[in-house]
Design an enzyme around this catalytic site. Structure first.
Site, PDB file in Angstrom:
ATOM      1  N   HIS A  13       0.540  -1.007   0.556  1.00  0.00           N
ATOM      2  CA  HIS A  13       0.463  -0.133  -0.211  1.00  0.00           C
ATOM      3  C   HIS A  13       0.787   1.341  -0.678  1.00  0.00           C
ATOM      4  CE1 HIS A  13       0.784  -0.683   4.622  1.00  0.00           C
ATOM      5  NE2 HIS A  13       0.543   0.837   4.371  1.00  0.00           N
TER       6      HIS A  13
ATOM      7  N   HIS B 123       8.429  -2.264   2.346  1.00  0.00           N
ATOM      8  CA  HIS B 123       8.525  -0.555   1.511  1.00  0.00           C
ATOM      9  C   HIS B 123       9.442  -0.119   1.699  1.00  0.00           C
ATOM     10  CE1 HIS B 123       4.546  -1.237   3.318  1.00  0.00           C
ATOM     11  NE2 HIS B 123       4.694  -1.553   4.843  1.00  0.00           N
TER      12      HIS B 123
HETATM   13  N1  LIG Z   1      -6.095  -4.486   8.530  1.00  0.00           N
HETATM   14  C1  LIG Z   1      -5.363  -4.040   8.197  1.00  0.00           C
HETATM   15  O1  LIG Z   1      -5.319  -2.635   8.140  1.00  0.00           O
HETATM   16  C2  LIG Z   1      -4.434  -4.367   6.220  1.00  0.00           C
HETATM   17  C3  LIG Z   1      -3.481  -3.434   6.140  1.00  0.00           C
HETATM   18  C4  LIG Z   1      -2.557  -4.239   5.629  1.00  0.00           C
HETATM   19  C5  LIG Z   1      -2.093  -5.290   5.174  1.00  0.00           C
HETATM   20  N2  LIG Z   1      -3.229  -6.968   5.692  1.00  0.00           N
HETATM   21  C6  LIG Z   1      -3.813  -7.471   5.167  1.00  0.00           C
HETATM   22  O2  LIG Z   1      -5.116  -7.761   4.823  1.00  0.00           O
HETATM   23  C7  LIG Z   1      -5.083  -8.926   4.985  1.00  0.00           C
HETATM   24  C8  LIG Z   1      -6.428  -9.258   5.574  1.00  0.00           C
HETATM   25  O3  LIG Z   1      -6.134  -8.869   7.398  1.00  0.00           O
HETATM   26  P1  LIG Z   1      -7.358  -8.512   8.404  1.00  0.00           P
HETATM   27  O4  LIG Z   1      -6.313  -8.001   9.176  1.00  0.00           O
HETATM   28  O5  LIG Z   1      -8.541  -8.063   7.302  1.00  0.00           O
HETATM   29  O6  LIG Z   1      -7.353  -9.948   8.939  1.00  0.00           O
HETATM   30  P2  LIG Z   1      -8.467 -10.249   9.728  1.00  0.00           P
HETATM   31  O7  LIG Z   1      -9.420  -9.082  10.627  1.00  0.00           O
HETATM   32  O8  LIG Z   1      -8.554 -11.621  10.768  1.00  0.00           O
HETATM   33  O9  LIG Z   1      -9.585 -10.807   9.125  1.00  0.00           O
HETATM   34  C9  LIG Z   1     -10.251 -11.897   8.090  1.00  0.00           C
HETATM   35  C10 LIG Z   1     -11.121 -12.026   7.429  1.00  0.00           C
HETATM   36  O10 LIG Z   1     -11.109 -13.730   6.634  1.00  0.00           O
HETATM   37  C11 LIG Z   1     -11.881 -13.836   6.490  1.00  0.00           C
HETATM   38  N3  LIG Z   1     -11.568 -15.175   6.778  1.00  0.00           N
HETATM   39  C12 LIG Z   1     -11.982 -16.397   7.263  1.00  0.00           C
HETATM   40  N4  LIG Z   1     -11.252 -18.157   6.977  1.00  0.00           N
HETATM   41  C13 LIG Z   1     -11.736 -17.049   6.161  1.00  0.00           C
HETATM   42  C14 LIG Z   1     -12.606 -19.008   5.410  1.00  0.00           C
HETATM   43  N5  LIG Z   1     -12.574 -19.933   5.854  1.00  0.00           N
HETATM   44  N6  LIG Z   1     -13.211 -18.718   4.019  1.00  0.00           N
HETATM   45  C15 LIG Z   1     -13.520 -17.438   4.136  1.00  0.00           C
HETATM   46  N7  LIG Z   1     -12.878 -16.542   4.582  1.00  0.00           N
HETATM   47  C16 LIG Z   1     -11.957 -16.282   6.142  1.00  0.00           C
HETATM   48  C17 LIG Z   1     -12.770 -13.573   8.476  1.00  0.00           C
HETATM   49  O11 LIG Z   1     -13.973 -14.053   7.809  1.00  0.00           O
HETATM   50  P3  LIG Z   1     -15.006 -14.827   8.989  1.00  0.00           P
HETATM   51  O12 LIG Z   1     -13.686 -15.507  10.329  1.00  0.00           O
HETATM   52  O13 LIG Z   1     -16.254 -14.293   9.331  1.00  0.00           O
HETATM   53  O14 LIG Z   1     -14.496 -16.382   7.767  1.00  0.00           O
HETATM   54  C18 LIG Z   1     -12.302 -12.229   8.247  1.00  0.00           C
HETATM   55  O15 LIG Z   1     -13.496 -11.552   7.370  1.00  0.00           O
HETATM   56  C19 LIG Z   1      -3.817  -9.791   5.756  1.00  0.00           C
HETATM   57  O16 LIG Z   1      -2.853 -10.748   4.612  1.00  0.00           O
HETATM   58  C20 LIG Z   1      -3.427  -8.697   6.356  1.00  0.00           C
HETATM   59  O17 LIG Z   1      -1.955  -9.245   6.440  1.00  0.00           O
HETATM   60  C21 LIG Z   1      -4.812  -5.644   6.459  1.00  0.00           C
END
Ligand SMILES: NC(=O)c1ccc[n+]([C@@H]2O[C@H](COP(=O)([O-])OP(=O)(O)OC[C@H]3O[C@@H](n4cnc5c(N)ncnc54)[C@H](OP(=O)(O)O)[C@@H]3O)[C@@H](O)[C@H]2O)c1
Length: 484
Positions: free
Chosen positions: A177, A239
């Protein structure tokens, strides 16, 4: 029938979707920049229906003080959002998603999932037919993969292989990003939209380059993830090496994905690899006091939360010029800056007080929070003979207190429009890992001592100052201004 493009977000109940993707999409909707008729389908295992999903998204937006309060605009935007229950790790877990999608429309498949689910998700996309080519060009298929992309060269290669079994490289959008930030893109305009600076961008004029990506926050709730990653994986591989590529690469012949990424790969390929045997001379690690007491962190962990690394680039332009990179958590200030320090004047003819030596010129690019350019040069002190002092010329991209658009706005729009310039190509990621892998091997050597500690609110361990001071240089931060 109209053929609407669809953005499918896998991981729609997660933090990225709520904190970044939906706010960015809503902003784009308000600015009328989204593609005509875009549909948004959220997918997760959570038991939402369309209405409860929309309500939770609206609630999250209301609780964000930065978010715009425009209920009418939200109502128009929310009509395009749906939720479908799906599990990417089950063989038929995405059948329901397939049923709601228009086969003839373009399709952006966004994997906002934990990294260990990428492989399973790619298999599911293939098996469910969601990734299958559409009937014609308008029915494009693209996939967005979040960071982190692998945890070393081997895992990144394996993930690239899997992706390329399902998609062609031209369909793949790997996110860092940082590249979506206006100020990062401004590095390219600063360098290649002007003729004034490029003649300086050379070993004949430049003494050294510094890149600082400092976070004032500590690990907070990310302890479990961070302890398995550390600063080299979390910040350097992506980054810092992206900033290094943009500041040091040659001029691409056009602003187009492959031309731009080709230059970045060439630059990364020229970075001299540090072997584990010599890492001690080029790298300083650190861990902030109190890190071991954080939730999710091992009590005896040696994971570094700070690193300073000296790199050399083995090409004609940069031969012999050190690039000092540092990044860490729990530092004195949240800020990102690139400083290009030129050579000192070869001979001094002016009065210098206190035995000072002539000051070098510096060009500093502030990436955040002070988004701008500072150029440091010498001027005469009035009415003090020929005494000289250092002065600064400053330019800021935004008005104070007016933040630029979030990086995700630009990246989502580019992915929807098929422009991969600001996304990473498979070889770029692999080059970056091949630079970082030997360093993580040293950091994770079970026989290595624990990294030196540093105080939260400092600039890292004193050894980081010694790394650069040993060569008669010092860390500088010229854009840490009164504007912050
Ligand atoms: N959060 C940030 O600000 C941020 C910033 C940069 C990069 N990222 C990257 O973005 C990605 C997601 O991060 P996050 O922080 O959003 O993680 P998170 O809050 O843990 O969310 C993970 C998502 O995956 C879903 N999930 C888990 N198992 C699943 C399955 N088997 N089938 C379908 N959906 C499933 C979960 O929903 P259910 O449990 O309801 O299925 C949830 O919606 C990661 O790779 C992270 O490194 C995040």
């Amino acid at each position: 029938m109209a053929r609407h493009p669809t953005l499918v977000i896998f991981g729609a109940s997660g933090s990225l979707t709520f904190r970044k993707l939906i706010p960015a999409l809503f902003n784009l909707h308000r600015k009328k920049r989204l593609p005509e008729g875009l549909q948004i389908v959220g997918v997760a295992r959570h038991a939402y229906d369309d209405e409860s999903f929309r309500n939770e998204l609206a609630e999250a937006l209301r609780s964000d003080p930065q978010a715009p309060r425009e209920p009418d605009a939200w109502a128009g935007f929310a009509r395009a959002i749906r939720f479908v229950k799906g599990d990417v790790s089950e063989p038929d877990g995405l059948a329901a998603v397939r049923r709601v999608l228009d086969a003839d429309g373009g399709r952006l498949l966004y994997l906002a999932l934990a990294p260990w689910l990428y492989d399973k998700a790619l298999v599911s996309l293939q098996r469910s037919g969601l990734a299958a080519p559409g009937p014609d060009e308008a029915a494009w298929r693209r996939v967005v993969i979040e960071k982190p992309f692998g945890r070393d060269l081997e895992s990144a290669r394996a993930l690239n292989r899997r992706i390329l079994e399902v998609f062609k490289e031209s369909q793949v959008f790997r996110i860092d990003h940082y590249l979506g930030k206006e100020t990062v893109q401004n590095i390219l305009v600063f360098r290649f939209g002007n003729v004034m600076f490029e003649p300086l961008w050379h070993r004949n004029m430049i003494d050294h380059v510094q890149i600082t990506v400092a976070e004032s926050g500590t690990v907070g709730e990310r302890g479990a993830y961070y302890d398995g990653a550390g600063v080299l994986r979390d910040m350097f591989q992506n980054h810092l090496l992206q900033l290094l590529s943009l500041i040091a690469m040659g001029a691409p012949n056009r602003f187009e994905a492959n031309a731009l990424r080709g230059e970045k790969v060439k630059l990364l390929d020229s970075v001299r690899r540090i072997s584990p045997a010599t890492a001690g001379r080029h790298m300083v690690l650190g861990q902030y006091d109190g890190y071991r007491g954080s939730a999710g962190v091992r009590r005896d962990t040696k994971t570094p939360t700070f690193a300073a690394v000296r790199l050399y680039i083995d090409n004609w332009r940069w031969h012999g010029v050190p690039f000092y990179l540092r990044s860490g958590k729990g530092l004195a200030k949240r800020m990102t800056e690139i400083t290009i320090q030129l050579h000192r004047p070869p001979h001094n003819m002016f009065e210098l007080t206190n035995g000072r030596s002539p000051e070098p010129n510096r060009i500093s690019l502030g990436i955040q929070p002070d988004e701008g350019v500072h150029i440091r040069f010498q001027t005469k002190v009035p009415e003090r003979g020929m005494e000289v002092r250092s002065s600064t010329l400053q330019y800021h991209f935004n008005e104070p207190g007016v933040p630029g658009p979030d990086a995700y706005e630009r990246l989502l729009l580019d992915a929807l429009n098929g422009d991969a310039s600001l996304f990473m190509r498979h070889d770029e990621i692999e080059e970056a890992w091949s630079i970082i892998d030997p360093l993580t091997r040293v950091a994770e050597d079970p026989d290595a001592p624990a990294p030196p500690s540093y105080k939260v609110g400092s600039w890292g361990p004193p050894q980081a100052d010694a790394l650069i001071a040993g060569e008669g240089r010092a860390w500088v931060l010229d854009t840490a201004s009164e504007r912050d």
